[in-house]
Scaffold this motif. Structure first.
Motif, PDB file in Angstrom:
ATOM      1  N   ASP A 207      71.922  26.268  30.686  1.00 30.96           N
ATOM      2  CA  ASP A 207      71.736  27.043  31.915  1.00 30.96           C
ATOM      3  C   ASP A 207      72.419  26.380  33.104  1.00 30.96           C
ATOM      4  O   ASP A 207      72.884  27.067  34.024  1.00 30.96           O
ATOM      5  CB  ASP A 207      70.237  27.210  32.211  1.00 30.96           C
ATOM      6  CG  ASP A 207      69.561  28.213  31.283  1.00 30.96           C
ATOM      7  OD1 ASP A 207      70.266  29.060  30.704  1.00 30.96           O
ATOM      8  OD2 ASP A 207      68.321  28.131  31.144  1.00 30.96           O
ATOM      9  N   ALA A 351      71.325  35.884  22.127  1.00 33.31           N
ATOM     10  CA  ALA A 351      70.376  36.282  23.156  1.00 33.31           C
ATOM     11  C   ALA A 351      70.685  35.596  24.492  1.00 33.31           C
ATOM     12  O   ALA A 351      70.592  36.231  25.558  1.00 33.31           O
ATOM     13  CB  ALA A 351      68.951  35.934  22.718  1.00 33.31           C
ATOM     14  N   TRP A 352      71.076  34.345  24.434  1.00 36.20           N
ATOM     15  CA  TRP A 352      71.374  33.593  25.663  1.00 36.20           C
ATOM     16  C   TRP A 352      72.657  34.078  26.321  1.00 36.20           C
ATOM     17  O   TRP A 352      72.719  34.297  27.536  1.00 36.20           O
ATOM     18  CB  TRP A 352      71.495  32.097  25.350  1.00 36.20           C
ATOM     19  CG  TRP A 352      71.815  31.255  26.548  1.00 36.20           C
ATOM     20  CD1 TRP A 352      70.955  30.847  27.532  1.00 36.20           C
ATOM     21  CD2 TRP A 352      73.103  30.725  26.902  1.00 36.20           C
ATOM     22  NE1 TRP A 352      71.617  30.083  28.468  1.00 36.20           N
ATOM     23  CE2 TRP A 352      72.941  30.004  28.096  1.00 36.20           C
ATOM     24  CE3 TRP A 352      74.365  30.786  26.308  1.00 36.20           C
ATOM     25  CZ2 TRP A 352      74.005  29.339  28.711  1.00 36.20           C
ATOM     26  CZ3 TRP A 352      75.429  30.132  26.925  1.00 36.20           C
ATOM     27  CH2 TRP A 352      75.231  29.429  28.119  1.00 36.20           C
ATOM     28  N   THR A 354      74.222  36.946  26.068  1.00 38.76           N
ATOM     29  CA  THR A 354      74.275  38.352  26.456  1.00 38.76           C
ATOM     30  C   THR A 354      73.188  38.758  27.453  1.00 38.76           C
ATOM     31  O   THR A 354      73.129  39.925  27.844  1.00 38.76           O
ATOM     32  CB  THR A 354      74.155  39.257  25.215  1.00 38.76           C
ATOM     33  OG1 THR A 354      72.924  38.965  24.536  1.00 38.76           O
ATOM     34  CG2 THR A 354      75.323  39.051  24.290  1.00 38.76           C
ATOM     35  N   ARG A 355      72.389  37.830  27.853  1.00 37.61           N
ATOM     36  CA  ARG A 355      71.281  38.216  28.743  1.00 37.61           C
ATOM     37  C   ARG A 355      71.791  38.527  30.142  1.00 37.61           C
ATOM     38  O   ARG A 355      72.869  38.102  30.543  1.00 37.61           O
ATOM     39  CB  ARG A 355      70.253  37.081  28.806  1.00 37.61           C
ATOM     40  CG  ARG A 355      70.672  35.866  29.603  1.00 37.61           C
ATOM     41  CD  ARG A 355      69.635  34.779  29.552  1.00 37.61           C
ATOM     42  NE  ARG A 355      70.017  33.707  30.443  1.00 37.61           N
ATOM     43  CZ  ARG A 355      69.558  32.464  30.331  1.00 37.61           C
ATOM     44  NH1 ARG A 355      68.735  32.136  29.362  1.00 37.61           N
ATOM     45  NH2 ARG A 355      69.926  31.541  31.208  1.00 37.61           N
TER      46      ARG A 355
END
Length: 355
Positions: A207, A351-352, A354-355
């Motif tokens: 992140d 998931a990470w 494309t969020r």
């Protein structure tokens, strides 16, 4: 004397005379051909020049190359297994394949491959594969941007204060564990403590760097281009692609600190019709270091030969993964854990991203 009897006798003589007196790799008679599935292009052409043709001449065994991308190779191999009509002898395998596809591969008795034992690095031969080429997923950086202090580690890659500028990371290949491994190393995890991977910690670290990633590259050509065009100041890159840009004279350099080992293996498909010839080829591959040096220069990847570095200058040796300076720095993945957790790794990555 029949051709088959001549070949049985010549196999021993050729190995002794041609391969510096090494003992024969197998006592059995060799088949007339060996079928090798590998990628085409530069890799295929270089293998043909430095290994296929010399092997065919020395052993009187025709080498039949099949140019095929690795995913298609496995799809065809699975179909062959279902029909019982196995056509490939040697296939190209990755580290995860040596764990996940063992039911499709012949076990290799490394003790019967004397040239690999003599000339290969310590882990050049494994139970299901012999090292063909080794590189690493490493940091490729712009030397004009970082004239005074160069980024060396993944912690530096994440350090946008001291090393400012846009980054590149892969969204291809094994990115679902390559990139989290780099994140954990950047967060201070020791190499020997990477596995089992703490994915929560890895993605928390990811992140931090995400806002600074200008390019999620998809191909080897693209990662070279973003360095040539200075779209990024540093990127994770295949070492062979990074070296190609270095050789072009672009203002770039590589850091092997914490590079994630990326090895291509030669494996024998279970039920291979030319198994003896396949084993002979694997051993022949390591017999002549004189062939490895130009091959490495052509393809920009190291082989598993430990003798090549006697023939390279220190400056050239440091460009390759298996040099005495670089090899200890490589991160050796735990492919058993990766294989057991592959679905979770892929789902978490998707998931990470494309969020």
């Amino acid at each position: 004397m029949s051709k088959q009897n001549w070949k049985r006798t010549a196999a021993t003589i050729a190995f002794a005379a041609t391969l510096a007196g090494a003992a024969p790799v197998v006592a059995q008679e060799l088949e007339d051909q060996v079928v090798i599935a590998t990628t085409g292009g530069l890799m295929g052409n270089s293998l043909a020049k430095y290994f296929y043709e010399p092997f065919a001449k020395a052993k009187d065994v025709e080498v039949v190359p099949v140019a095929i991308e690795v995913p298609d190779q496995w799809a065809r191999s699975e179909a062959m297994m279902r029909t019982g009509n196995v056509e490939f002898d040697i296939v190209t395998a990755t580290g995860p394949d040596l764990v996940a596809r063992t039911s499709m591969l012949e076990k290799i008795d490394c003790s019967k491959l004397p040239n690999i034992q003599k000339f290969g690095v310590s882990d050049a031969c494994t139970e299901y594969g012999v090292v063909r080429t080794t590189g690493g997923m490493l940091i490729n950086y712009n030397t004009e941007v970082f004239k005074n202090k160069a980024p060396k580690t993944w912690a530096d890659f994440w350090n946008v204060k001291d090393f400012p500028g846009p980054r590149g990371l892969p969204d291809t290949g094994d990115r679902d564990w390559w990139v989290p491994v780099a994140a954990l190393l950047a967060d201070g995890v020791k190499p020997e403590e990477l596995f089992p991977m703490d994915l929560d910690r890895a993605y928390k670290k990811l992140d931090e760097i995400r806002p600074h990633v200008a390019v999620w590259w998809k191909t080897g050509d693209q990662v070279q281009q973003i360095m040539r065009n200075k779209e990024v100041v540093m990127t994770m890159s295949y070492s062979g692609r990074a070296l190609a840009v270095v050789k072009e004279g672009a203002p770039v350099a590589m850091s092997w600190d914490g590079a994630i080992r990326d090895t291509g293996y030669m494996s024998i498909l279970k039920g291979a019709p030319d198994k003896n010839a396949a084993l002979a080829y694997l051993d022949f591959f390591y017999a002549n270091a004189q062939a490895h040096v130009p091959f490495m220069r052509d393809v920009n990847y190291a082989t598993g030969s430990k003798t090549v570095y006697d023939q390279l200058s220190a400056d050239e040796a440091k460009l390759f993964a298996t040099s005495p300076e670089n090899y200890p720095k490589l991160i050796k993945p735990n492919f058993k854990w990766i294989g057991d957790n592959r679905d979770k790794l892929r789902q978490r990555w998707t998931a990470w991203l494309t969020r």
